[in-house]
Design an enzyme around this catalytic site. Sequence first.
Site, PDB file in Angstrom:
ATOM      1  CB  SER A   2       0.492   3.357   2.639  1.00 23.83           C
ATOM      2  OG  SER A   2      -0.410   4.476   3.554  1.00 23.83           O
ATOM      3  CG  HIS A  34       2.544   1.792   7.802  1.00 22.25           C
ATOM      4  ND1 HIS A  34       1.992   0.734   7.369  1.00 22.25           N
ATOM      5  CD2 HIS A  34       1.774   2.820   7.456  1.00 22.25           C
ATOM      6  CE1 HIS A  34       0.920   0.897   6.673  1.00 22.25           C
ATOM      7  NE2 HIS A  34       0.704   2.099   6.621  1.00 22.25           N
ATOM      8  CD  GLU A  68       2.712  -3.065   8.455  1.00 19.18           C
ATOM      9  OE1 GLU A  68       2.438  -4.167   8.442  1.00 19.18           O
ATOM     10  OE2 GLU A  68       2.935  -2.038   7.516  1.00 19.18           O
ATOM     11  CG  ASN A 128      -1.417  -0.940   3.675  1.00 14.19           C
ATOM     12  OD1 ASN A 128      -2.289  -1.327   4.611  1.00 14.19           O
ATOM     13  ND2 ASN A 128      -0.821   0.423   3.805  1.00 14.19           N
TER      14      ASN A 128
HETATM   15  N1  LIG Z   1      -4.847   7.665   5.220  1.00 11.10           N
HETATM   16  C1  LIG Z   1      -4.433   6.637   5.655  1.00 11.10           C
HETATM   17  O1  LIG Z   1      -5.292   5.325   6.046  1.00 11.10           O
HETATM   18  C2  LIG Z   1      -3.258   6.071   6.153  1.00 11.10           C
HETATM   19  C3  LIG Z   1      -2.861   5.175   6.789  1.00 11.10           C
HETATM   20  C4  LIG Z   1      -1.412   4.711   6.876  1.00 11.10           C
HETATM   21  C5  LIG Z   1      -0.321   5.356   6.284  1.00 11.10           C
HETATM   22  N2  LIG Z   1      -0.771   6.573   5.429  1.00 11.10           N
HETATM   23  C6  LIG Z   1       0.096   7.370   5.046  1.00 11.10           C
HETATM   24  O2  LIG Z   1       0.294   8.590   5.822  1.00 11.10           O
HETATM   25  C7  LIG Z   1       0.782   9.754   4.952  1.00 11.10           C
HETATM   26  C8  LIG Z   1      -0.293  10.685   5.089  1.00 11.10           C
HETATM   27  O3  LIG Z   1      -1.442  10.318   4.465  1.00 11.10           O
HETATM   28  P1  LIG Z   1      -2.808  11.068   4.994  1.00 11.10           P
HETATM   29  O4  LIG Z   1      -3.878  10.031   4.762  1.00 11.10           O
HETATM   30  O5  LIG Z   1      -2.789  11.462   6.296  1.00 11.10           O
HETATM   31  O6  LIG Z   1      -2.873  12.194   4.025  1.00 11.10           O
HETATM   32  P2  LIG Z   1      -3.697  13.607   3.991  1.00 11.10           P
HETATM   33  O7  LIG Z   1      -3.610  14.017   2.563  1.00 11.10           O
HETATM   34  O8  LIG Z   1      -4.931  13.394   4.885  1.00 11.10           O
HETATM   35  O9  LIG Z   1      -2.599  14.663   5.021  1.00 11.10           O
HETATM   36  C9  LIG Z   1      -1.462  14.974   4.190  1.00 11.10           C
HETATM   37  C10 LIG Z   1      -0.895  16.404   4.897  1.00 11.10           C
HETATM   38  O10 LIG Z   1       0.211  16.684   4.298  1.00 11.10           O
HETATM   39  C11 LIG Z   1       0.362  17.932   4.128  1.00 11.10           C
HETATM   40  N3  LIG Z   1       1.431  18.449   3.374  1.00 11.10           N
HETATM   41  C12 LIG Z   1       1.618  18.178   2.186  1.00 11.10           C
HETATM   42  N4  LIG Z   1       3.022  18.684   1.890  1.00 11.10           N
HETATM   43  C13 LIG Z   1       3.642  19.231   2.907  1.00 11.10           C
HETATM   44  C14 LIG Z   1       4.882  19.681   3.293  1.00 11.10           C
HETATM   45  N5  LIG Z   1       5.836  19.742   2.381  1.00 11.10           N
HETATM   46  N6  LIG Z   1       5.075  19.995   4.687  1.00 11.10           N
HETATM   47  C15 LIG Z   1       4.316  19.673   5.429  1.00 11.10           C
HETATM   48  N7  LIG Z   1       2.715  19.137   5.341  1.00 11.10           N
HETATM   49  C16 LIG Z   1       2.636  18.889   3.996  1.00 11.10           C
HETATM   50  C17 LIG Z   1      -0.699  18.470   3.449  1.00 11.10           C
HETATM   51  O11 LIG Z   1      -1.249  19.727   3.645  1.00 11.10           O
HETATM   52  C18 LIG Z   1      -1.914  17.341   4.120  1.00 11.10           C
HETATM   53  O12 LIG Z   1      -2.486  18.179   5.524  1.00 11.10           O
HETATM   54  C19 LIG Z   1       1.013   9.067   3.481  1.00 11.10           C
HETATM   55  O13 LIG Z   1       2.234   8.948   3.280  1.00 11.10           O
HETATM   56  C20 LIG Z   1       0.083   7.973   3.718  1.00 11.10           C
HETATM   57  O14 LIG Z   1       0.388   6.982   2.719  1.00 11.10           O
HETATM   58  C21 LIG Z   1      -2.078   6.764   5.310  1.00 11.10           C
END
Ligand SMILES: NC(=O)c1ccc[n+]([C@@H]2O[C@H](COP(=O)([O-])OP(=O)(O)OC[C@H]3O[C@@H](n4cnc5c(N)ncnc54)[C@H](O)[C@@H]3O)[C@@H](O)[C@H]2O)c1
Length: 288
Positions: free
Chosen positions: A123, A144, A156, A195
Amino acid sequence: MKVDELKNVCVVGAGNMGHQISLQCALFGYKTVVTDVVPAVLEKANQFVDTYLAGRVQKGKLTEDAAKKARGLISFTGDLQEAAKDADLVIEAVLERVELKRKVFADLDKFAPAKAILATNSSMIVSSKIADVTSRPSQVCNLHFFNPALVMKLVEVVQGPHVSDETAQCMMDFCLKIDKVPILIKKEVDGFVLNRIFGAISREAQWMLEYGVASYEDIDKACVYGAGHPMGPFRLNDLTGLDLSYDIAMGHFQESGNPADLPTPSLVKKVVEGKLGQKTGEGWYKYK
Ligand SMILES: NC(=O)c1ccc[n+]([C@@H]2O[C@H](COP(=O)([O-])OP(=O)(O)OC[C@H]3O[C@@H](n4cnc5c(N)ncnc54)[C@H](O)[C@@H]3O)[C@@H](O)[C@H]2O)c1
């Protein structure tokens, strides 16, 4: 790489974002392998595929054939090496921690074919903070997606100074192939475009709550009924995850040293209590 050479996708992290990004890729014809370090998360993502596809067929939004095809194109494994070995594109969606992402990208550089593009769904974290751990910085970029990734159209594509025109173009074209609306961000700025805008709204909303200006329900109402937003910043925060907001605010603070960038005490309290939003059944609001 040209988009027509791109056939196989690997998604790393099957959480909030990864499970939907991967299904979107499979729905649009890409062989997609999903990996995560937590077996229960992989199992949940696998079950989601069945539930989601069945629901779409039932609503008449997807044919049975298309559902069957998507189901056949998506698979799950706990082994990163296995997941990445045939990838043309890897989309990383692990937690928003730069050190974790750097470790994952260093491993991906070893496991994914040399031609593969390595993209992060971060993000906030620009890919130049990650690309140097790989031997292919020109193929490392931000891609993104927005939450929920099966619904939100915008993606993005961020072309940092190290990213080749060919990589950026391939990612723009790939987004169109999976029915998204890409925008090209030509300079690396934390938070990219949307964002940064929503971050400003969210920060203002959090501090107004902190100073007792209005309740979170009323601040949400102001945005919905006064600005026409589909949901207010606190409801949106429940959807995206309070832990993510905490990580982002801490990231800002660590860079700026400015106490105004710290997460608000109310947000910290929620995170400490494990009230992370919809995914835990309670954040600012309660969910059944
Ligand atoms: N939540 C949102 O609204 C959103 C929106 C856009 C972007 N993002 C970005 O997406 C990314 C993930 O966010 P999320 O909300 O899905 O998080 P989340 O916590 O729901 O999921 C992250 C996952 O990564 C896994 N993980 C951790 N270490 C790992 C590894 N070494 N290998 C494989 N898997 C691993 C965890 O077990 C978890 O299931 C972040 O960088 C976040 O900034 C999130």
